[in-house]
Design a protein around this motif. Structure first.
Motif, mmCIF file in Angstrom:
data_model
loop_
_atom_site.group_PDB
_atom_site.id
_atom_site.type_symbol
_atom_site.label_atom_id
_atom_site.label_comp_id
_atom_site.label_asym_id
_atom_site.label_seq_id
_atom_site.Cartn_x
_atom_site.Cartn_y
_atom_site.Cartn_z
ATOM 1 N N THR A 1 73.023 29.655 27.469
ATOM 2 C CA THR A 1 72.052 28.595 27.224
ATOM 3 C C THR A 1 70.910 28.600 28.227
ATOM 4 O O THR A 1 69.904 27.925 28.032
ATOM 5 C CB THR A 1 72.748 27.228 27.248
ATOM 6 N N ILE B 1 68.683 30.835 25.779
ATOM 7 C CA ILE B 1 68.539 30.414 24.393
ATOM 8 C C ILE B 1 69.768 29.618 23.982
ATOM 9 O O ILE B 1 70.875 29.902 24.461
ATOM 10 C CB ILE B 1 68.353 31.646 23.470
ATOM 11 N N THR B 2 69.576 28.631 23.154
ATOM 12 C CA THR B 2 70.696 27.940 22.528
ATOM 13 C C THR B 2 70.872 28.519 21.134
ATOM 14 O O THR B 2 69.944 28.444 20.318
ATOM 15 C CB THR B 2 70.441 26.430 22.427
ATOM 16 N N PRO B 3 72.006 29.144 20.843
ATOM 17 C CA PRO B 3 72.176 29.738 19.509
ATOM 18 C C PRO B 3 72.056 28.670 18.419
ATOM 19 O O PRO B 3 72.417 27.514 18.615
ATOM 20 C CB PRO B 3 73.598 30.320 19.557
ATOM 21 N N GLU C 1 67.406 30.383 16.781
ATOM 22 C CA GLU C 1 67.492 29.524 17.965
ATOM 23 C C GLU C 1 67.738 28.085 17.543
ATOM 24 O O GLU C 1 67.153 27.596 16.577
ATOM 25 C CB GLU C 1 66.219 29.610 18.797
#
Length: 598
Positions: free
Chosen positions: A291, A294-296, A585
């Motif tokens: 995180t 990037i936040t999946p 994202e």
């Protein structure tokens, strides 16, 4: 290791129960609220930022005092003012101490003297000059001056004149107080600093009440935001949010007890739920590595487990020394208890265990111990990895090939995962095509470099076949359609993938940094050892200097290894790996929960 499944919940009830319902849902702490209508505006916290500043100041104190029974009633504003007064006084005293130390250091070469009173020398004053010894001959003969001290480079000259221009050299400004006065003031400031420190220690007994006040204030802000996010009129209200599927029964039971209505919906294709990662504690420490960049997306995949393993491997390859790894083990053991005081700390501890374990294991395979090789024939030598009769890490071509192979494996895994996530569309074949291109392209290049025709004969057509799959199946346009326009767009989207061939090549070569940084770490260790050995052989003071070189040199190398391992280990995961495996994202799950414990 997965992204938690969420459901969309909507709670309905009479307007008279709105605030009570908000408080109860905050106690449950399992909803990520969805604004109904206009998003709520930013709410100002009811507790001032000064209180937060005071708490940070007390938390940073090295010594904490527990609250005493029978403590006087807590007055937040008075305590805040008292703590901040101590903070500002301590900062001002620390600044004055630093300034006094500088002025004392500047005045010491001139000696301890007092300047004559104003007018005692008529219109003249004392002026001070720091003059290079070779320029003393430039001093004029018509000015009264005296050299009060000399060192190897400079003469300290005091002149009596009306202005500093009497001597055409640059003068220095000294504090008008004498050295004795400055030292006396420094002693007073240090006593006052000590008093301020112990006042701060005494004030740390207010940490828990201050934190509770701040938590209650944050809870009040969250409640106001929840009320603004709800829909309602004078009769009913509705509050909506995302909830983990496993917590839906808790919300349903809450609503049943209070006579509220509840609807539960699974996410629609047009919904964009937040992402809540759920991993075992042993790998959850890598969630921050994920995180951080990037936040999946909710419908993507959770890369935490892969990042945990690959980050640990890359870190170990960059540090590249078993003894350095053991030093990190000792540091981890020293902080072991402190890293077990909370769940997040324990998760970080598991991550640190993985990092140091891979560092030690790779260092043993590399046969490096503070830059020294193990004795020939010893157990450590037998654990060392050899290639073609030579230690693997000393064979640069082999290590470059290993680094590239790791890159090929990492990016192939990324494309296979992307293919699995696209298994319900034709883009599955496009991601498989990229995996084929990366692997077969590597084999093709390896065959050409090693003159292995079998690899070239396999790699060339396989690379072409993979590229065809990429061109034909990398589009989101429907595959089974009679529309010529859709087929043309598919081909256009596929053609736009051609420039990514150079991107794939560059990304694979990026993994050469594992070899380069590991080699740099090893060479620095060897260099420090050589310098220390030369100094030791000189004897006398050289023995002590050798010890300083060893300790300082290897400490610097460990620090550089830590920095390189973290920065480049994360970079290979967050840039190269994620670019091929994470195209969606998302945004993090923020639970509406209560912070205050009482």
């Amino acid at each position: 290791m997965a992204i938690v499944a969420l459901d969309k919940l909507t709670v309905f009830g009479p307007a008279s129960q709105k605030f009570e319902t908000i408080l109860g849902l905050q106690e449950l702490g399992c909803l990520h609220l969805i604004p109904l209508g206009e998003a709520p505006g930013r709410t100002s916290p009811p507790v001032s930022q000064e209180t937060r500043e005071a708490l940070r100041y007390l938390d940073a104190c090295a010594v904490h005092r527990a609250p005493s029974p029978g403590e006087a009633p807590f007055d937040r504003e008075a305590v805040t003012a008292e703590v901040l007064a101590t903070k500002h006084a301590e900062e001002a005293l620390a600044d004055e101490r630093d300034e006094l130390q500088e002025k004392i250091a500047a005045l010491e070469p001139w000696g301890d003297f007092e300047r004559p009173p104003e007018g005692a020398l008529g219109r003249n004053r004392l002026w001070f000059y720091l003059i290079p010894i070779k320029r003393l001959s430039e001093l004029p003969g018509d000015v009264v001056w005296e050299v009060v001290r000399r060192d190897r480079q400079f003469a300290y000259v005091v002149a009596v004149a009306e202005s500093p221009a009497a001597i055409p050299l640059r003068n220095v400004e000294l504090d008008p107080r004498s050295l004795s006065e400055l030292r006396a003031r420094l002693a007073t400031v240090e006593r006052e600093l000590d008093d301020a420190h112990w006042r701060r220690v005494t004030q740390t007994r207010w940490r828990d009440p201050l934190r509770l006040e701040l938590d209650r204030a944050d809870d009040a802000v969250a409640q106001a935001a929840a009320a603004a996010a709800a829909w309602g009129d004078e009769n009913v209200f509705a509050l909506r949010g995302w909830s983990p599927r496993v917590a839906v029964d808790d919300v349903r039971a809450f609503c049943d007890r209070r006579g509220l209505a509840l609807t539960v919906e699974v996410p629609a294709p047009t919904d964009a739920p937040p992402t809540l990662l759920q991993n075992p504690d042993r790998v959850a420490g890598a969630e921050g590595c994920v995180t951080f960049y990037i936040t999946p997306g909710y419908r993507a995949w959770d890369p935490t487990g892969v990042v945990y393993l690959s980050f640990a491997l890359f870190f170990g390859m960059i540090v590249s020394d078993a003894a350095y790894g053991l030093v990190l083990v000792v540091g981890l053991l020293l902080f072991w208890g402190r890293l077990g005081q909370s769940r997040s700390a324990r998760q970080f501890r598991y991550l640190a265990v993985g990092l140091v374990s891979f560092t030690v294991a790779y260092g043993v395979a590399a046969g490096s111990y503070f830059g020294l090789e193990p004795p020939a024939g010893s157990l450590l030598d037998r654990l060392r990895v050899y290639y073609d009769g030579q230690p693997m890490t000393e064979n640069r071509n082999a290590m470059m090939a290993v680094s590239v192979m790791i890159g090929v494996a990492h990016l192939t895994l990324a494309n296979l995962i992307a293919a699995w996530n696209s298994r319900r569309s034709s883009r599955l074949l496009g991601h498989l095509g990229w995996a084929v291109v990366i692997v077969s392209g590597f084999l093709w290049g390896a065959g050409a470099m090693t003159k292995a025709p079998a690899l070239v004969e396999f790699g060339m057509p396989a690379t072409i076949a993979g590229a065809v799959l990429v061109i034909l199946f990398s589009s989101a346009q429907p595959l089974l359609t009679a529309s010529p326009k859709a087929h043309a767009l598919r081909l256009f989207d596929g053609a736009m993938q051609i420039p990514n061939l150079t991107k794939a090549f560059g990304d694979v070569l990026s993994y050469l940094r594992l070899f380069a940084l590991g080699l740099a770490s090893a060479q620095l260790a060897i260099t420090f050892n050589d310098l220390a050995s030369q100094s030791f052989r000189a004897g006398g003071a050289g023995v002590a200097l050798a010890l300083v070189i060893l300790v300082a040199g290897h400490a610097v190398n460990i620090l550089l290894g830590l920095m390189g391992g973290v920065v480049h280990g994360l970079r290979l995961n967050c840039i190269e790996f994620f670019n091929w495996s994470l195209n969606d994202e998302g945004y993090p799950f923020r639970p509406f929960t209560k912070k205050a414990t009482s």
